[in-house]
Design a protein around this motif. Sequence first.
Motif, PDB file in Angstrom:
ATOM      1  N   PRO A 108      35.357  44.751  27.060  1.00  0.00           N
ATOM      2  CA  PRO A 108      34.382  45.471  27.647  1.00  0.00           C
ATOM      3  C   PRO A 108      33.023  46.195  27.265  1.00  0.00           C
ATOM      4  CG  PRO A 108      36.829  45.890  28.061  1.00  0.00           C
ATOM      5  CD  PRO A 108      36.499  45.077  26.605  1.00  0.00           C
ATOM      6  N   LEU A 109      33.405  47.154  26.488  1.00  0.00           N
ATOM      7  CA  LEU A 109      32.157  47.908  26.172  1.00  0.00           C
ATOM      8  C   LEU A 109      30.883  47.237  25.077  1.00  0.00           C
ATOM      9  CD1 LEU A 109      33.639  50.809  25.074  1.00  0.00           C
ATOM     10  CD2 LEU A 109      33.062  50.566  27.419  1.00  0.00           C
ATOM     11  N   LEU A 110      31.031  45.563  24.894  1.00  0.00           N
ATOM     12  CA  LEU A 110      30.242  45.509  23.769  1.00  0.00           C
ATOM     13  C   LEU A 110      30.432  44.064  24.321  1.00  0.00           C
ATOM     14  CD1 LEU A 110      31.819  46.312  20.482  1.00  0.00           C
ATOM     15  CD2 LEU A 110      30.683  47.354  21.791  1.00  0.00           C
ATOM     16  N   MET A 111      30.923  43.106  24.663  1.00  0.00           N
ATOM     17  CA  MET A 111      31.035  41.340  25.005  1.00  0.00           C
ATOM     18  C   MET A 111      31.458  41.033  26.382  1.00  0.00           C
ATOM     19  SD  MET A 111      31.845  39.916  21.325  1.00  0.00           S
ATOM     20  CE  MET A 111      31.670  38.100  21.929  1.00  0.00           C
ATOM     21  N   GLN A 112      30.273  41.192  27.645  1.00  0.00           N
ATOM     22  CA  GLN A 112      31.253  41.386  28.906  1.00  0.00           C
ATOM     23  C   GLN A 112      29.655  40.409  29.374  1.00  0.00           C
ATOM     24  OE1 GLN A 112      31.888  44.877  30.233  1.00  0.00           O
ATOM     25  NE2 GLN A 112      31.652  44.439  32.651  1.00  0.00           N
ATOM     26  N   VAL A 113      30.604  39.733  30.735  1.00  0.00           N
ATOM     27  CA  VAL A 113      29.311  39.289  30.932  1.00  0.00           C
ATOM     28  C   VAL A 113      30.273  38.927  32.985  1.00  0.00           C
ATOM     29  CG1 VAL A 113      30.404  37.178  30.443  1.00  0.00           C
ATOM     30  CG2 VAL A 113      28.168  36.923  31.745  1.00  0.00           C
ATOM     31  N   CYS A 147      30.389  35.855  45.709  1.00  0.00           N
ATOM     32  CA  CYS A 147      31.687  36.505  45.128  1.00  0.00           C
ATOM     33  C   CYS A 147      31.004  36.647  43.497  1.00  0.00           C
ATOM     34  CB  CYS A 147      32.315  34.668  44.429  1.00  0.00           C
ATOM     35  SG  CYS A 147      33.837  35.175  43.307  1.00  0.00           S
ATOM     36  N   SER A 148      31.860  37.745  42.978  1.00  0.00           N
ATOM     37  CA  SER A 148      31.496  38.126  41.627  1.00  0.00           C
ATOM     38  C   SER A 148      32.083  38.299  40.747  1.00  0.00           C
ATOM     39  CB  SER A 148      30.371  39.383  41.744  1.00  0.00           C
ATOM     40  OG  SER A 148      31.278  40.177  42.240  1.00  0.00           O
TER      41      SER A 148
END
Length: 52
Positions: free
Chosen positions: A17-22, A9-10
């Motif tokens: 979304p463009l700066l702080m994403q994991v 799963c992912s």
Amino acid sequence: MDNDKELLCSKGIGEFPLLMQVTFFLWPSADAMFDYAYSAPKHAEIVKKERT
């Protein structure tokens, strides 16, 4: 990564979304995770760049 037979799963999340994403990944074992990390050519290249 979606084509990897071991990936269970992912899920990607992020406030900005463009700066702080994991992205979280669920693997059946540590061996499966390391196999992908170091044997998939694109990912292995990123791992090498991150370590320098």
